[in-house]
Structure formats: C-alpha cells, structure tokens
Motif scaffolding. Structure first.
Motif, PDB file in Angstrom:
ATOM      1  N   ALA A   1       1.092  -1.172  -0.283  1.00  0.00           N
ATOM      2  CA  ALA A   1       0.240  -0.045  -0.399  1.00  0.00           C
ATOM      3  C   ALA A   1       0.893   1.280   0.260  1.00  0.00           C
ATOM      4  O   ALA A   1       0.604   2.309  -0.452  1.00  0.00           O
ATOM      5  CB  ALA A   1      -1.264  -0.106   1.290  1.00  0.00           C
ATOM      6  N   ARG A   2       2.492   1.720   0.700  1.00  0.00           N
ATOM      7  CA  ARG A   2       2.642   2.321   0.958  1.00  0.00           C
ATOM      8  C   ARG A   2       3.264   2.929  -0.448  1.00  0.00           C
ATOM      9  O   ARG A   2       3.408   3.706  -1.189  1.00  0.00           O
ATOM     10  CB  ARG A   2       3.938   2.856   1.568  1.00  0.00           C
ATOM     11  CG  ARG A   2       3.096   2.184   2.896  1.00  0.00           C
ATOM     12  CD  ARG A   2       4.303   2.880   4.006  1.00  0.00           C
ATOM     13  NE  ARG A   2       5.140   1.332   4.607  1.00  0.00           N
ATOM     14  CZ  ARG A   2       5.071   0.107   5.454  1.00  0.00           C
ATOM     15  NH1 ARG A   2       3.636   0.755   5.894  1.00  0.00           N
ATOM     16  NH2 ARG A   2       6.286  -0.705   4.796  1.00  0.00           N
ATOM     17  N   GLU A   3       4.160   1.685  -1.378  1.00  0.00           N
ATOM     18  CA  GLU A   3       4.491   1.728  -2.580  1.00  0.00           C
ATOM     19  C   GLU A   3       3.278   2.056  -2.968  1.00  0.00           C
ATOM     20  O   GLU A   3       3.926   3.442  -4.328  1.00  0.00           O
ATOM     21  CB  GLU A   3       5.407   0.455  -2.606  1.00  0.00           C
ATOM     22  CG  GLU A   3       5.485   0.802  -4.134  1.00  0.00           C
ATOM     23  CD  GLU A   3       6.026  -0.702  -4.544  1.00  0.00           C
ATOM     24  OE1 GLU A   3       7.586  -0.985  -5.745  1.00  0.00           O
ATOM     25  OE2 GLU A   3       5.856  -2.258  -3.952  1.00  0.00           O
ATOM     26  N   ALA A   4       2.688   1.309  -3.732  1.00  0.00           N
ATOM     27  CA  ALA A   4       1.325   2.047  -4.627  1.00  0.00           C
ATOM     28  C   ALA A   4       0.883   4.041  -4.144  1.00  0.00           C
ATOM     29  O   ALA A   4       0.552   4.250  -5.166  1.00  0.00           O
ATOM     30  CB  ALA A   4       0.135   1.041  -4.722  1.00  0.00           C
ATOM     31  N   ALA A   5       1.158   3.981  -2.409  1.00  0.00           N
ATOM     32  CA  ALA A   5       0.332   5.037  -2.158  1.00  0.00           C
ATOM     33  C   ALA A   5       1.934   5.811  -2.986  1.00  0.00           C
ATOM     34  O   ALA A   5       1.781   7.020  -3.340  1.00  0.00           O
ATOM     35  CB  ALA A   5       0.599   5.597  -0.713  1.00  0.00           C
ATOM     36  N   ARG A   6       2.890   5.522  -3.300  1.00  0.00           N
ATOM     37  CA  ARG A   6       4.257   6.643  -3.720  1.00  0.00           C
ATOM     38  C   ARG A   6       3.790   6.533  -5.222  1.00  0.00           C
ATOM     39  O   ARG A   6       3.755   8.043  -5.451  1.00  0.00           O
ATOM     40  CB  ARG A   6       5.586   5.782  -3.522  1.00  0.00           C
ATOM     41  CG  ARG A   6       6.231   5.504  -1.751  1.00  0.00           C
ATOM     42  CD  ARG A   6       7.510   5.331  -1.833  1.00  0.00           C
ATOM     43  NE  ARG A   6       7.180   5.318  -0.035  1.00  0.00           N
ATOM     44  CZ  ARG A   6       7.835   4.101  -0.150  1.00  0.00           C
ATOM     45  NH1 ARG A   6       6.976   2.935   0.059  1.00  0.00           N
ATOM     46  NH2 ARG A   6       8.437   4.354   1.566  1.00  0.00           N
ATOM     47  N   TRP A   7       3.365   6.060  -6.100  1.00  0.00           N
ATOM     48  CA  TRP A   7       3.252   5.794  -7.249  1.00  0.00           C
ATOM     49  C   TRP A   7       2.094   7.212  -7.868  1.00  0.00           C
ATOM     50  O   TRP A   7       2.574   8.437  -8.636  1.00  0.00           O
ATOM     51  CB  TRP A   7       2.587   4.272  -8.069  1.00  0.00           C
ATOM     52  CG  TRP A   7       3.517   2.956  -7.504  1.00  0.00           C
ATOM     53  CD1 TRP A   7       4.840   3.381  -7.380  1.00  0.00           C
ATOM     54  CD2 TRP A   7       3.309   1.685  -7.764  1.00  0.00           C
ATOM     55  NE1 TRP A   7       5.273   1.141  -8.268  1.00  0.00           N
ATOM     56  CE2 TRP A   7       4.493   0.488  -7.496  1.00  0.00           C
ATOM     57  CE3 TRP A   7       2.301   1.730  -8.349  1.00  0.00           C
ATOM     58  CZ2 TRP A   7       4.191  -0.294  -7.249  1.00  0.00           C
ATOM     59  CZ3 TRP A   7       2.004  -0.274  -7.746  1.00  0.00           C
ATOM     60  CH2 TRP A   7       3.260  -0.876  -8.063  1.00  0.00           C
ATOM     61  N   ILE A   8       1.171   6.839  -6.957  1.00  0.00           N
ATOM     62  CA  ILE A   8      -0.334   8.013  -6.643  1.00  0.00           C
ATOM     63  C   ILE A   8       0.292   9.053  -6.527  1.00  0.00           C
ATOM     64  O   ILE A   8       0.303   9.842  -7.202  1.00  0.00           O
ATOM     65  CB  ILE A   8      -1.391   7.400  -5.865  1.00  0.00           C
ATOM     66  CG1 ILE A   8      -1.602   5.945  -6.402  1.00  0.00           C
ATOM     67  CG2 ILE A   8      -2.204   7.903  -6.003  1.00  0.00           C
ATOM     68  CD1 ILE A   8      -2.493   5.069  -5.552  1.00  0.00           C
ATOM     69  N   ALA A   9       1.539   9.431  -5.708  1.00  0.00           N
ATOM     70  CA  ALA A   9       1.713  10.994  -5.366  1.00  0.00           C
ATOM     71  C   ALA A   9       2.793  11.376  -6.499  1.00  0.00           C
ATOM     72  O   ALA A   9       2.227  12.781  -6.758  1.00  0.00           O
ATOM     73  CB  ALA A   9       2.642  10.482  -3.817  1.00  0.00           C
ATOM     74  N   ARG A  10       3.482  10.055  -6.475  1.00  0.00           N
ATOM     75  CA  ARG A  10       4.325  11.130  -7.874  1.00  0.00           C
ATOM     76  C   ARG A  10       3.387  11.107  -9.562  1.00  0.00           C
ATOM     77  O   ARG A  10       3.995  12.467  -9.917  1.00  0.00           O
ATOM     78  CB  ARG A  10       5.652   9.821  -8.593  1.00  0.00           C
ATOM     79  CG  ARG A  10       5.846   9.596  -7.602  1.00  0.00           C
ATOM     80  CD  ARG A  10       7.358   8.875  -7.611  1.00  0.00           C
ATOM     81  NE  ARG A  10       8.636   8.321  -6.804  1.00  0.00           N
ATOM     82  CZ  ARG A  10       8.530   7.337  -6.866  1.00  0.00           C
ATOM     83  NH1 ARG A  10       7.788   6.081  -7.277  1.00  0.00           N
ATOM     84  NH2 ARG A  10       9.235   6.192  -5.388  1.00  0.00           N
ATOM     85  N   ALA A  11       2.685  10.507  -9.026  1.00  0.00           N
ATOM     86  CA  ALA A  11       1.251  11.118 -10.744  1.00  0.00           C
ATOM     87  C   ALA A  11       0.409  12.427 -10.995  1.00  0.00           C
ATOM     88  O   ALA A  11       0.236  13.421 -11.455  1.00  0.00           O
ATOM     89  CB  ALA A  11       0.664   9.292 -11.174  1.00  0.00           C
ATOM     90  N   VAL A  12       0.725  12.275  -8.820  1.00  0.00           N
ATOM     91  CA  VAL A  12      -0.470  13.671  -8.992  1.00  0.00           C
ATOM     92  C   VAL A  12       0.571  14.697  -9.441  1.00  0.00           C
ATOM     93  O   VAL A  12      -0.147  15.789  -9.565  1.00  0.00           O
ATOM     94  CB  VAL A  12      -0.966  13.317  -7.507  1.00  0.00           C
ATOM     95  CG1 VAL A  12      -1.393  14.716  -7.349  1.00  0.00           C
ATOM     96  CG2 VAL A  12      -1.886  12.663  -7.510  1.00  0.00           C
ATOM     97  N   ALA A  13       1.483  14.798  -8.580  1.00  0.00           N
ATOM     98  CA  ALA A  13       2.949  15.567  -8.500  1.00  0.00           C
ATOM     99  C   ALA A  13       2.705  16.021 -10.398  1.00  0.00           C
ATOM    100  O   ALA A  13       3.198  17.383 -10.958  1.00  0.00           O
ATOM    101  CB  ALA A  13       3.983  15.970  -7.719  1.00  0.00           C
ATOM    102  N   ALA A  14       3.276  14.990 -11.788  1.00  0.00           N
ATOM    103  CA  ALA A  14       3.878  15.055 -12.240  1.00  0.00           C
ATOM    104  C   ALA A  14       2.304  15.958 -12.803  1.00  0.00           C
ATOM    105  O   ALA A  14       2.456  16.502 -14.038  1.00  0.00           O
ATOM    106  CB  ALA A  14       3.755  13.755 -13.045  1.00  0.00           C
ATOM    107  N   ARG A  15       0.688  15.882 -12.390  1.00  0.00           N
ATOM    108  CA  ARG A  15      -0.412  16.447 -13.180  1.00  0.00           C
ATOM    109  C   ARG A  15       0.100  18.120 -12.777  1.00  0.00           C
ATOM    110  O   ARG A  15      -1.628  18.731 -13.348  1.00  0.00           O
ATOM    111  CB  ARG A  15      -1.320  15.602 -12.902  1.00  0.00           C
ATOM    112  CG  ARG A  15      -0.951  14.383 -14.044  1.00  0.00           C
ATOM    113  CD  ARG A  15      -2.447  13.290 -13.055  1.00  0.00           C
ATOM    114  NE  ARG A  15      -3.105  12.277 -14.285  1.00  0.00           N
ATOM    115  CZ  ARG A  15      -1.013  11.321 -13.972  1.00  0.00           C
ATOM    116  NH1 ARG A  15      -0.094  11.080 -13.898  1.00  0.00           N
ATOM    117  NH2 ARG A  15      -2.175  10.400 -15.473  1.00  0.00           N
ATOM    118  N   SER A  16       0.456  18.747 -11.493  1.00  0.00           N
ATOM    119  CA  SER A  16       0.030  18.962 -11.018  1.00  0.00           C
ATOM    120  C   SER A  16       0.923  20.046 -11.587  1.00  0.00           C
ATOM    121  O   SER A  16       1.618  20.580 -12.559  1.00  0.00           O
ATOM    122  CB  SER A  16       1.274  19.967  -9.474  1.00  0.00           C
ATOM    123  OG  SER A  16       0.230  18.524  -8.726  1.00  0.00           O
TER     124      SER A  16
END
Length: 521
Positions: free
Chosen positions: A506-521
């Motif tokens: 779950a922590r690894e998936a959260a890192r993937w998602i956080a990076r994806a959000v940052a890339a779209r910001s």
C-alpha cells in the motif's frame, strides 16, 4: 401497569408513548395534586450489570442536565425515582405534539413556520450551552409543540455535561442516525456547533418532510452523514442557504449561533436569508453504460459495551474489465483508454499549480496498467468509478483511491495550506477502534475489524500517514495511506486476505500515485 403508584406518590394513568429505551406515562402527583409525565427506563435484557449501571447513570444525568437549565423552552424535571432497580424520571406533562408527529400528520412546515420553531429551539440550546451542556440528540421527535404556544426541547438523556465527565466518556456510541453531526461519528468532541448541525437536520426535515440523509437503513444514513451531501431541498425557500451552511462536514465552517439567529429571524419574517446562495449539488445521474454497482465506503465508528454502529454506503459506477496482460507503463488502468506516455514525475509540485488540481484529477488514471497488474497478480480486477473515488475489485482483493475533499462535498482547496488543514483534521480523526466494513464486489461482507491510529510516514507526497485494519471476524485486512500533494489530499485503501499482501504494498502504491499527482500539478 396503569394504576400503579410509584414511590408512594405518582399514580400512573395511561401510556403516552414508547421508544427504544422505555415508556412515557401520564401520571398524577398525589402529593401536589398535579398531572405529570413519568419516563420509565426499560433496560434491554442483553445488558450486563455494568451496562445497566451506565444506562441508569445516563437517566440520572438527564434529570441533572435539564434541572440545571431554567428556560421555558426546556422540559422541566420534577423528580427521579429508583424502583425495581430502574430509574423513573418525573417531568412536566406538555400538552401538544412533537414536531415529528406534526410533520407526519400535517405535512412539511412552511419555511417561515419552521424558522420560528428553529428560533425557539435555538433559544433553548443557547440556554443549555451557557451551562456547559450539549444536548447531542436534537431531532424532530425531541421538539414538542405545546398547545400553549411554547416550543419545548426534551430528552437530555445523552447530553454532554462539562461537570460530569465520567458519564460522558464511556466510549458508548449513542444517538439518532441522520441527526448526529459528522464529528461525533468520527469520535471527535461534539460542542455547540454539533447541536446546530442537528438543528439544521431537524429544520430540513420540517420543510421537506424527510431527513436530509434519508437512506434505507440506519447504517446507510450514518455513512451518508459522513460521506455525502444532503439532497437539495425543494421547499426550503429562503431557509435553504442556512441549511447548506449548517450541514457542512467541518464544524469550523458552520455559522455561529448569532448568525443562525439573524438568518432565522429574517426567514421567519418572510425576508431573504441574507446569506449567499446555497451550494447544494444536484445528484449526479448514474452512468448508462452499466447498472449501478455498490463499492466500498468503509466508515468506522468505535464500539463499546453492547452498542455497535457502522455504515457502508454505495458508490455508483460502471464496471469496466481491465486487460492485465497489457504491461505498457503509461496507459490509464481502464479497458477503454488508449496508451499514452507518462509525464515525467516531479518530487514537488510546481509553484504555479492550479488550485483546482484536485477537482480535475482523473483518479483512475493515477495508476498505470502495469502498476495495477502488480497489485493484482492473481486476477483481472473490475474498475468501479464515480466522481469521488476509483476502485479495482477482484475476489477477496480490492484497491480504492478516494479524493477526501470530493468525498465530503467540500469545495476544492485553494492553496496547499487549506489542503494541509484537511490532511491534519483527517489524521486527528484517525484514532484506533473497532469498525465493520464490507465490499460485496470483492465477495466480502460484514467484517468486524480493529484499526490502528495514524502513523506518520516519510517519502509519500508532501506529508502522509498510514494505518492498518486487522480483521477479527474474518481474515481480511486493510492497509491505508492518506497523503497530501500540493492542493490534493487522497486516501488509498488496499483490502486483501491475510497473508496475500502487506502494508508495504500500500505504501509503494501510494508513492506511485503521489508521483502521478505531482506530475499533473
């Protein structure tokens, strides 16, 4: 029971009404020669001796709470009698009907009439709050419309008293679904603003003829209070803006008693409310591509003694099959999407990021197909999507991304500071406790589980915390992460059969998602 003389003084004459905790009788006080009402407290047979002691204490607290308030809009308590090891509360007999009975008999009340009732209930609540008492159970059946013209607030049985903390902090959850403020369901301290929320729910019912969070079951109503916006009122008129502001999820966002009084006076006099227009959002129509489906809305309420309440609400979505064999890293994780190259992730959002990033995020597009395949190596999950969340479901295995601002219906944060406040309030609410959850699409129903409190974790977005939930009745666990990236606060939940996954995934998936959000910001 009729004709029975209680404590050698109060002769019971006729049954007035009954509820979950007992019966109310009309009676004659043979010492003072006056008619009174007697509230008989009946304990369920399943209660232990300790639970009976707590319940008896609650009844005595009701008498003490009401006796502290000298106000014509608060029920008068005359006496408390202990007989057959049970408390009997002697109160004034109010001739009239409850607001609930009037609505059922005569239909919804016009907004000016409801506003006048609200003003008088507000007077009673302010008198209680001035004594350090929070009612905690304001609802139509506890508002009496007396024949003499008074509006009387009754039933202080679960009131919170500053001077009596021992009885108010037992951990037992008590209240009426649909009228309990969200912060109380999250086990946060409920103050005067919680009573004002319940007053708004009561006034909504008065003008609409139904509660703002009416659902098919008590559990669903509790879930709606926490996660959904009330249905837009159709008959509230100029009262509508006040209802919207008072029914906000965050206590600090609600108007105070002085502002509520000003608006109610305006509406009672037939004038505009004086507030900006209501922000009730129309209910979205379900997608036409597939029948509505139910997804997880895992809302937990701590449990003590014999009281256990939880809600699992529904997520309307279409089911879309996923192609797990497609390992292209940049493709959106749904079957109907075309491959696309991922934007280069950034560790931190750009200074000029839009304040509406949260509202524009495609939640299902935050994981690539390859990443979903890594989370679901044993099967092809279905995608369940609505405007608030995106979930992937397989047998005994689920994964959910939720936007916490969309889930509460709040407007998107306009700055990282606003998003930080949401993150902090969510973290503070994440206390340890027992809860129930279920997700039929992953073949899991009604799991009793114990959840940990929040644990701060580094390396995921701008700030993050994790929690876990261990199944007690079934070997189903949840690993969750809540994190903030710039203006966005997301929660991810990974549900799995014990031994088939771990919190680290779950922590690894959260890192993937956080990076994806940052890339779209």
């Amino acid at each position: 029971m009729s004709g029975h003389v209680l404590a050698g003084r109060y002769r019971l004459e006729g049954r007035i009404g009954s509820g979950g905790m007992g019966t109310v009788w009309s009676a004659v006080d043979e010492t003072l020669r006056r008619t009174v009402a007697v509230k008989e407290i009946v304990f369920p047979d399943v209660l232990t001796p300790e639970e009976r002691r707590v319940a008896a204490g609650r009844a005595q607290r009701e008498a003490r709470a009401a006796a502290l308030i000298d106000h014509p809009g608060v029920i008068t308590v005359h006496d408390v009698v202990i007989e057959d090891e049970r408390p009997w509360i002697v109160i004034e007999l109010v001739s009239g009907a409850s607001l609930d009975q009037v609505i059922r008999r005569d239909g919804p009340r016009p907004p000016p009439v409801a506003a006048q009732i609200g003003l008088e209930v507000l007077d009673a609540l302010e008198a209680a709050h001035a004594k350090g008492i929070v009612h905690r159970d304001v609802k139509p059946s506890n508002v009496l419309l007396a024949d003499d013209g008074r509006v009387v607030l009754t039933d202080f049985g679960i009131a919170s008293m500053e001077a009596d903390p021992a009885l108010t902090r037992t951990g037992t959850f008590v209240g009426s679904p649909g009228y309990i403020a969200p912060e109380r369901l999250r086990e946060q301290p409920g103050g005067p603003e919680s009573d004002l929320w319940s007053l708004a729910a009561t006034l909504y019912t008065a003008v609409e003829g139904r509660p703002p969070f009416e659902r098919d079951s008590a559990m669903a109503a509790l879930g709606a209070v926490l996660a959904d916006e009330p249905a837009p009122p159709r008959q509230a008129g100029s009262l509508s803006p006040l209802l919207w502001y008072l029914l906000r999820k965050e206590p600090s966002a609600r108007p105070d008693a002085g502002e509520v009084r000003r608006v109610l006076r305006n509406v009672a006099a037939g004038r505009p409310s004086g507030l900006p227009g209501a922000g009730f959002a129309p209910r979205a129509a379900p997608p036409r591509a597939a029948p509505p489906r139910k997804g997880p809305r895992r809302i937990w309420i701590p449990i003590a003694a014999s009281v256990a309440v939880v809600a699992i609400g529904g997520m309307v979505a279409g089911a879309v099959a996923i192609s797990a064999s497609d390992g292209e890293d940049g493709s959106r994780a749904t079957a109907d999407s075309a491959p696309a190259s991922p934007a280069a992730p950034r560790a931190t959002p750009s200074p000029g990021a839009s304040a509406s990033t949260s509202a524009q995020l495609d939640l299902c597009g935050l994981l690539t197909r390859k990443q979903v395949s890594r989370l679901f190596p044993q099967g092809k999950p279905q995608v369940e999507e609505d405007e608030k969340s995106c979930g992937w479901a397989a047998s005994k295995h689920g994964f959910m991304i939720s936007d916490l601002h969309r889930s509460t219906g709040a407007p998107p944060p306009q700055s990282p500071a606003e998003a930080h406040n949401k993150y902090v309030s969510t973290k503070n609410a994440a206390t340890a406790g027992v809860h129930y959850w279920g997700w039929p699409e992953i073949d899991v129903d009604h799991v009793k589980a114990r959840e940990t409190g929040a644990r701060t974790v580094a390396g995921i977005g701008d700030e993050a915390f994790t929690y876990t939930s261990a199944g007690l009745s079934k070997s189903m666990d949840i690993s969750g992460v809540v994190f903030r990236v710039n203006n966005t606060v997301l929660e991810i939940e990974h549900m799995y059969e014990r031994g088939t996954a771990s919190p680290g995934e779950a922590r690894e998936a959260a890192r993937w998602i956080a990076r994806a959000v940052a890339a779209r910001s």
